[in-house]
Motif scaffolding. Structure first.
Motif, PDB file in Angstrom:
ATOM      1  N   ILE A 346       0.848  -1.197   0.000  1.00 56.29           N
ATOM      2  CA  ILE A 346       0.000   0.000   0.000  1.00 56.29           C
ATOM      3  C   ILE A 346       0.881   1.243   0.000  1.00 56.29           C
ATOM      4  CG2 ILE A 346      -1.581   1.372   1.413  1.00 56.29           C
ATOM      5  CD1 ILE A 346      -2.936  -1.179   2.236  1.00 56.29           C
ATOM      6  N   GLY A 347       1.923   1.221   0.845  1.00 59.92           N
ATOM      7  CA  GLY A 347       2.821   2.365   0.885  1.00 59.92           C
ATOM      8  C   GLY A 347       3.591   2.543  -0.407  1.00 59.92           C
ATOM      9  N   GLU A 348       3.958   1.427  -1.029  1.00 56.07           N
ATOM     10  CA  GLU A 348       4.735   1.497  -2.261  1.00 56.07           C
ATOM     11  C   GLU A 348       3.866   1.714  -3.494  1.00 56.07           C
ATOM     12  OE1 GLU A 348       6.586  -2.263  -2.260  1.00 56.07           O
ATOM     13  OE2 GLU A 348       7.756  -1.900  -0.442  1.00 56.07           O
ATOM     14  N   VAL A 349       2.583   1.483  -3.365  1.00 54.74           N
ATOM     15  CA  VAL A 349       1.625   1.581  -4.478  1.00 54.74           C
ATOM     16  C   VAL A 349       2.129   0.775  -5.672  1.00 54.74           C
ATOM     17  CG1 VAL A 349       0.119   3.162  -5.711  1.00 54.74           C
ATOM     18  CG2 VAL A 349       1.283   3.957  -3.674  1.00 54.74           C
ATOM     19  N   SER A 350       2.417  -0.497  -5.397  1.00 54.18           N
ATOM     20  CA  SER A 350       2.849  -1.371  -6.484  1.00 54.18           C
ATOM     21  C   SER A 350       2.316  -2.766  -6.220  1.00 54.18           C
ATOM     22  CB  SER A 350       4.377  -1.418  -6.572  1.00 54.18           C
ATOM     23  OG  SER A 350       4.923  -1.933  -5.391  1.00 54.18           O
ATOM     24  N   LEU A 429      -7.628  -1.897  -1.902  1.00 54.75           N
ATOM     25  CA  LEU A 429      -6.912  -0.652  -1.603  1.00 54.75           C
ATOM     26  C   LEU A 429      -5.755  -0.461  -2.574  1.00 54.75           C
ATOM     27  CD1 LEU A 429      -6.669  -0.362   2.292  1.00 54.75           C
ATOM     28  CD2 LEU A 429      -7.585   1.352   0.731  1.00 54.75           C
ATOM     29  N   ILE A 430      -4.986  -1.522  -2.777  1.00 51.51           N
ATOM     30  CA  ILE A 430      -3.851  -1.449  -3.700  1.00 51.51           C
ATOM     31  C   ILE A 430      -4.332  -1.157  -5.118  1.00 51.51           C
ATOM     32  CG2 ILE A 430      -1.955  -2.776  -4.706  1.00 51.51           C
ATOM     33  CD1 ILE A 430      -2.023  -4.406  -2.022  1.00 51.51           C
ATOM     34  N   LYS A 431      -5.384  -1.851  -5.523  1.00 51.45           N
ATOM     35  CA  LYS A 431      -5.914  -1.686  -6.878  1.00 51.45           C
ATOM     36  C   LYS A 431      -6.359  -0.239  -7.111  1.00 51.45           C
ATOM     37  CE  LYS A 431      -9.302  -3.856 -10.010  1.00 51.45           C
ATOM     38  NZ  LYS A 431     -10.186  -2.729 -10.329  1.00 51.45           N
ATOM     39  N   ASP A 538      -6.636  13.446  -1.021  1.00 55.23           N
ATOM     40  CA  ASP A 538      -5.439  13.394  -1.866  1.00 55.23           C
ATOM     41  C   ASP A 538      -5.697  12.625  -3.160  1.00 55.23           C
ATOM     42  OD1 ASP A 538      -3.934  14.803  -0.015  1.00 55.23           O
ATOM     43  OD2 ASP A 538      -3.367  12.993   1.066  1.00 55.23           O
ATOM     44  N   PHE A 539      -6.507  11.543  -3.066  1.00 59.20           N
ATOM     45  CA  PHE A 539      -6.830  10.724  -4.232  1.00 59.20           C
ATOM     46  C   PHE A 539      -8.344  10.577  -4.317  1.00 59.20           C
ATOM     47  CE2 PHE A 539      -2.761   9.282  -2.586  1.00 59.20           C
ATOM     48  CZ  PHE A 539      -1.953   9.288  -3.705  1.00 59.20           C
ATOM     49  N   VAL A 540      -8.866  10.661  -5.525  1.00 60.18           N
ATOM     50  CA  VAL A 540     -10.290  10.403  -5.742  1.00 60.18           C
ATOM     51  C   VAL A 540     -10.388   9.300  -6.781  1.00 60.18           C
ATOM     52  CG1 VAL A 540     -12.534  11.347  -6.376  1.00 60.18           C
ATOM     53  CG2 VAL A 540     -10.855  12.809  -5.230  1.00 60.18           C
ATOM     54  N   ALA A 541     -10.808   8.104  -6.343  1.00 57.76           N
ATOM     55  CA  ALA A 541     -10.881   6.959  -7.242  1.00 57.76           C
ATOM     56  C   ALA A 541     -12.043   7.118  -8.212  1.00 57.76           C
ATOM     57  CB  ALA A 541     -11.042   5.680  -6.434  1.00 57.76           C
TER      58      ALA A 541
END
Length: 576
Positions: A346-350, A429-431, A538-541
């Protein structure tokens, strides 16, 4: 145990005096769920039923002893421990889900090692319900008993067939017998005497589903609560099952009571009134010191000092409860290690690795099995906050606010909305992080609603009513109008553009302001220019909705208010 939040306890003591002794010693409960019978087919629901009731009672401040799949020896030991707890209590509650049978007009709750071959085996295969009730009545002023044990019973069926003509004389009827009225107690059965209760099609029985729903309702006396349970069971079973209640109570009893919520007020003329009402409610919650009591403060009085204090007290109480339930160390499992890897991702977003298969167990049990530490919970909270789901401070204490945020994320992601962390939620969450651009550019939809937040809305507009809608494009920190609909004007043939003077801006520090016209009456034209402000996450999916409440449009009475609310939804890019 080391206390996590010292400041809020000090603040509360300044306002209300010293905190009371825990209410856990005043109300104690034994909850038993028997499903895995050694000499009969396993039952589907009792474990789920017992777990659900135990969690609700814990929220209500009961000290709960939860026993699953109890053998005769296990049941005996649990009753000994329960009896000891009752010595210092003022209310005792016993709940049982599993097989039960009547014999000689007495009810027996069967243990998982039950082997009923002849009539001599009945008393050694289960616990006599009347004996349990008598034991409770001798030790506490009020006894509450709930029995969900009237399912089709192979033990009783086989014994009836074997004894044939003697079955009626021995009282081997279907279902359970109703006990005699006794001193200051209430006994509730899932169905009427000599009837069989239904298991239902869900993970919980109809009776337990209804009981769990209404037991946490504020300010209803237990007799009234059980009328609501009866109504729900009749509805859930198509009028086939009616619970039976035998009560001999000299006083009223409330599972959850808070005087501040008897006549709830949702809107206030000023912040001082809101804070005063919240403080009054918090005082009662502190006196009871229950999980549910603090949750109600947070839900009914958001953005108040009392809500902040309640949130911190709740986290402390939940941590104490979890520590008591999960004392002892556990070796890391394969699932634990895989979960920690996901948290790092999650922290790495990968994306790395593949999903693990997850067994079908209770959500709270599954989360505990993940072995998350404070750092892991903190990462999930931070991720939810970045996506606009307010999980509170990323402090690693996963309280009510964090669970509400997780549930909102799960709903938005169209996955099971348990409010508990599992592998599926972490993968989503990652996706979302991988698929969500780090800018707001693109297409959005806008809906403008009117609503009345008061629960006693005389004009039936408490549900939000859509006034107008539009499609927007965001570029260079600004929303641009593409098309619109004026739904408020349809009834009078008025197609005036409510967005003629529209302006929407998001600044570099993510502050949003939007100006438009709200035509909020349908039969006659009544227009007001409104401005709505708020903050973007910060992010809007893609597919996520951002909700912002605007100003009050009209106030013609304490229960007749009209407010404006906008919903912004981010639209996925069009497929080429």
């Amino acid at each position: 145990m080391q206390k996590v939040f010292l400041v809020p306890l000090f603040v509360v003591s300044l306002f209300f005096g010293a905190l009371p002794a825990s209410a856990l010693a005043d109300r104690v409960a034994l909850v038993v769920g028997n499903a895995s019978y050694q000499h009969a087919t396993q039952l589907d629901n009792p474990i789920n039923d017992a777990s659900l009731i135990a969690s609700k009672l814990t929220e209500l401040g009961f000290k709960v002893l939860l026993v699953m799949d109890a053998t005769f020896e296990d049941f005996t030991e649990a009753l000994r421990e329960f009896e000891a707890d009752l010595q210092t209590a003022d209310t005792g509650m016993f709940y049982y889900a599993g097989h039960g049978m009547q014999f000689r007009e007495e009810n027996y709750l069967l243990t998982t090692d039950a082997a009923v071959i002849d009539e001599q085996d009945v008393v050694t295969s289960g616990k006599n319900l009347n004996s349990i009730i008598s034991m409770m009545e001798a030790r506490v002023p009020l006894s509450l008993v709930f029995i969900d044990a009237c399912r089709n019973n192979p033990f009783a069926d086989n014994l009836r067939k074997k004894l044939a003509g003697r079955a009626r004389a021995l009282g081997l009827n279907r279902g359970l017998a109703v006990p005699e009225r006794s001193a200051n107690s209430l006994v509730a059965f899932a169905t009427k005497p000599n009837e069989v209760a239904l298991d239902g099609d869900n993970r919980n029985s109809p009776f337990t589903t209804a009981l769990a729903k209404h037991i946490v309702t504020p300010n209803i006396e237990v007799s009234t609560m059980l009328k609501r349970v009866t109504r729900d069971v009749l509805e859930l079973t198509g009028q086939k099952q009616r619970p039976e209640v035998v009560a001999s109570m000299a006083s009223e009893f409330y599972f959850f009571h808070n005087n501040a919520l008897i006549s709830p007020v949702i809107t206030y003329d000023n912040d001082a009134e809101r804070e005063a009402a919240a403080t009054f409610a918090l005082k009662e919650a502190v006196e009871k010191n229950t999980i549910l009591g603090y949750r109600v403060i947070i839900e009914n009085f958001p953005k108040t000092v009392a809500s902040d204090v309640a949130d911190k007290l709740l986290k402390e109480l939940e941590q104490d409860t979890i520590s008591q339930q999960t004392s002892g160390s556990h070796e890391p499992t394969e699932l634990t290690l895989s979960t920690q890897t996901l948290l790092d991702r999650i922290g790495e977003v990968s994306r790395t690795g593949a999903a693990l298969a997850v067994t079908s167990i209770a959500p709270e049990t599954l989360e505990l099995s993940l072995g998350l530490d404070a750092s892991g919970y903190s990462k999930v909270q931070a991720a939810l906050n970045m996506l606009g789901h307010d999980a509170g401070t990323a402090d690693g204490v996963f309280g009510t606010k964090s669970r509400s945020a997780l549930r909102a994320f799960q709903v938005a992601s169209k996955i099971e909305d348990t409010g508990y962390i599992d592998q599926n939620s972490l993968l989503h969450l990652i996706k979302v992080f991988e698929e969500t651009p780090k800018v707001y550019d693109g297409m959005w939809s806008l809906e403008v609603h009117r609503f009345n937040p008061h629960p006693e809305d005389p004009f039936q507009i408490n549900d939000r009513t859509l006034l107008s809608s539009a499609t927007l494009r965001f570029r260079n920190d600004q929303f641009y109008l593409l098309d619109w609909k004026n739904l408020a004007g349809i009834s009078r043939n008025d197609n005036r553009n409510p967005f003629a003077n529209f302006r929407g801006v998001v600044t570099s520090d993510k502050k949003m302001s939007m100006r438009l016209e709200a035509d909020y009456l349908f039969q006659k034209k009544k227009v007001k220019t409104v401005e709505i402000r708020g903050s973007f996450p910060d992010f809007v999916a893609y597919g996520s909705r951002l909700n912002f409440n605007g100003p009050r449009l009209e106030n013609t009475g304490p229960k007749d208010e009209t407010w404006v609310r906008i919903e912004l939804k981010r639209l996925p890019p069009e497929k080429k």
